[in-house]
Design a protein around this motif. Sequence first.
Motif, PDB file in Angstrom:
ATOM      1  N   LYS A   1      -3.223   8.793  -0.246  1.00 58.92           N
ATOM      2  CA  LYS A   1      -4.567   8.890   0.238  1.00 58.92           C
ATOM      3  C   LYS A   1      -4.791   7.899   1.327  1.00 58.92           C
ATOM      4  O   LYS A   1      -5.415   8.022   2.450  1.00 58.92           O
ATOM      5  CB  LYS A   1      -5.658   9.184  -0.683  1.00 58.92           C
ATOM      6  N   TRP A   2      -4.457   6.583   0.630  1.00 61.29           N
ATOM      7  CA  TRP A   2      -4.712   5.381   1.486  1.00 61.29           C
ATOM      8  C   TRP A   2      -3.862   5.322   2.814  1.00 61.29           C
ATOM      9  O   TRP A   2      -4.132   4.954   3.739  1.00 61.29           O
ATOM     10  CB  TRP A   2      -4.549   4.066   0.515  1.00 61.29           C
TER      11      TRP A   2
ATOM     12  N   ILE B   1      -4.727   4.784   6.746  1.00 65.48           N
ATOM     13  CA  ILE B   1      -4.008   3.897   7.415  1.00 65.48           C
ATOM     14  C   ILE B   1      -3.598   4.252   8.873  1.00 65.48           C
ATOM     15  O   ILE B   1      -3.527   3.939   9.610  1.00 65.48           O
ATOM     16  CB  ILE B   1      -3.104   3.038   6.390  1.00 65.48           C
TER      17      ILE B   1
ATOM     18  N   VAL C   1       0.714  -1.179   0.024  1.00 63.70           N
ATOM     19  CA  VAL C   1      -0.001   0.167   0.101  1.00 63.70           C
ATOM     20  C   VAL C   1       1.025   1.159   0.048  1.00 63.70           C
ATOM     21  O   VAL C   1       1.616   1.223   0.957  1.00 63.70           O
ATOM     22  CB  VAL C   1      -0.889   0.002   1.252  1.00 63.70           C
TER      23      VAL C   1
ATOM     24  N   ASN D   1      -0.309   4.251  -1.934  1.00 63.59           N
ATOM     25  CA  ASN D   1      -0.999   5.431  -2.503  1.00 63.59           C
ATOM     26  C   ASN D   1      -0.917   6.268  -1.308  1.00 63.59           C
ATOM     27  O   ASN D   1      -1.351   6.129  -0.092  1.00 63.59           O
ATOM     28  CB  ASN D   1      -2.581   4.804  -2.627  1.00 63.59           C
TER      29      ASN D   1
END
Length: 236
Positions: free
Chosen positions: A202-203, A207, A198, A200
């Motif tokens: 934004k992610w 998170i 992961v 990204n």
Amino acid sequence: MKWSEFFTSSVGKKLVMAFTGLFLITFLIVHVGINACIFADMVDDSDNGEMFNKAAHFMGASYVIRLMEIGLFIGILAHIVQGFMLEAQNRSRRKKGYAVSMGSQGSAWYKKSMGLLGTLILLFLIVHISHFWVPSRITYETTLNEVSYNGREMHNVFSKMVDVFQNPVVVLIYLLGCFSLAWHLLHGFQSSFRTVGVHNKKWLALINSVGVGFSIIVPLIFALMPLSIYFGWVTK
């Protein structure tokens, strides 16, 4: 590259740590939900541990859950072994410290102390398992009195818990375990997602925010369990 070589490589070790870490995070969600059942006693004086005992009985009586416990212990063992291997590997690569102090630019102390925090959590787990899991799953100690709800007999784990947390030393050990878990999760939660791919922004921002909240709320609920019993907010 052979599978055996992959899992002994640096990347393989980190992936094992990440996947077992995410698995253990899901376990914490279930476990903290069950533990929170003791607080029903604070809302309803007549509960007397009924909700918690029923939840604990379900976890022990279900064959599916018992099989999942095997996977849980395998996951914990794999996480511990790989964690120590990575720690040893990292230490061998930095036998000498920095010539110049990094100051605030260096990594946060808990990121550099994952091995120590993991060891403290391991010691806490040994104490925790000896207090509750072993008596209820293996030895069936006489200290686990039977209680009946609607004609159904089950262990009174709630009563055992109240007895255990009368000891201030035990309470301090549990609080230290919860403190260590909080700092371990603060880095481990978001690190696991990064390791599995992961990236990204934004992610990752989401998170990180969820990870901080999880790292505070879950250990706090765990810590409130012995505190609530020791100070008499929850009684049998």
